[in-house]
Scaffold this active site. Sequence first.
Site, PDB file in Angstrom:
ATOM      1  N   GLY A 128       8.548  93.591  19.431  1.00 45.52           N
ATOM      2  CA  GLY A 128       8.084  92.304  19.937  1.00 45.52           C
ATOM      3  C   GLY A 128       6.924  92.487  20.899  1.00 45.52           C
ATOM      4  O   GLY A 128       5.921  93.108  20.569  1.00 45.52           O
ATOM      5  N   GLU A 360       0.655  86.598  20.423  1.00 44.10           N
ATOM      6  CA  GLU A 360      -0.189  87.093  21.527  1.00 44.10           C
ATOM      7  C   GLU A 360       0.591  87.111  22.845  1.00 44.10           C
ATOM      8  O   GLU A 360       0.024  86.893  23.923  1.00 44.10           O
ATOM      9  CB  GLU A 360      -1.464  86.250  21.672  1.00 44.10           C
ATOM     10  CG  GLU A 360      -2.467  86.447  20.547  1.00 44.10           C
ATOM     11  CD  GLU A 360      -3.130  87.817  20.566  1.00 44.10           C
ATOM     12  OE1 GLU A 360      -3.038  88.524  21.587  1.00 44.10           O
ATOM     13  OE2 GLU A 360      -3.752  88.173  19.548  1.00 44.10           O
TER      14      GLU A 360
END
Length: 377
Positions: A128, A360
């Site tokens: 992640g 992002e």
Amino acid sequence: MILNDEQRMIQETARRFAQSEILPNIKQWDKTGVPRELLRRVGQAGLMGICIDPEWGGAGADFVSYVLAMEEISAADGGIANLMAANNSPVLAALRDHGTEAQKQRFFPGLTSGEMIGCIALTEPHTGSDAAAIRTHARREGDNFVLNGHKSFITAGRRADVAMIVAVTDPQAGKRGISTFLTPTDNPGYQVLREEAKLGHRSNDTCALAFEDMVVPASDLLGREGRGLGIALANLSAGRIGVAAQAVGGARAAYEAALAYAQERETFGKPIMAHQAVAFRLAEMATQIEAARRLYLHAAQIHDSGAPSLKEASMAKLFASDMAEKVTSAALQTFGGYGYLEDYPVAKILRDVRVYRIYEGTNDIQKIVISRALTDG
């Protein structure tokens, strides 16, 4: 912020392209994916290498121009904007800042023209937002590296011609043992395990990848060995500002659709815009969009100046992505039951904007970054 002539020109170029080339086809592409020819036309319009020197086929524009273009493309379709974003930054930005002359000659012409598409293979199934915890390994064998590992959530993982791959080259060195490679995807060891079925951004492909004894020449090493994590994360602020611009584009499209509908749809003998509940909702939506736009433009100006922009980028991304979901939901409410139907644009936009709070760096991560900046001064 008052835009200069070049910024306005690029903004208008992107707006015209989005309205004429993308929007009329988006219902079909949401089902089938965007055709490769469209991406070539994006390149021909100068939008695939906006911040790259014209010597290498780019537009040679500033970062503010880039994010303005991102807003315009995203207002037509978030998935295509995301393809454009991955190619512009980090792939082309990293090549510009860290590539050898040979690498630039090899990759710049195709990537800036849209004849080639770049992707970044950083995220892994278990990591992640913890990029330093990657496990993909690159073992040195003479003049080559042999890569093994898995990557997930890779935008353009199938359609990309060039991949920016982040892998561990020295397991004992921690963050300084990670390197980045820029290499073609026609390598036999590059495998697409599956193309993910997604809630939104269906016009692009998001893939799970595997590298199985993938032989990569040492000449494909981007920058110095062991500096790969820094290279991959160097454009983190730029990426987050880009996401904020994408979020504003999606929210703006939803707002404009709702505003037009509110002036046409009549209830109780008058347009629903004449009802204060609807009018006030749209006023709040417009204000939220403008506030988010100012945040991302402010962060982009700081980025262009060369000053650190991590806090401002995280603030812009946090606010704009939260705003986009709220504004698009409010737009759907304005349409009433029709907003829930795919016949109208807002349902698709709501599917598309949800991801801006995730990629992002999730918005939880943005809050951590901002809070640290506050306490660190």
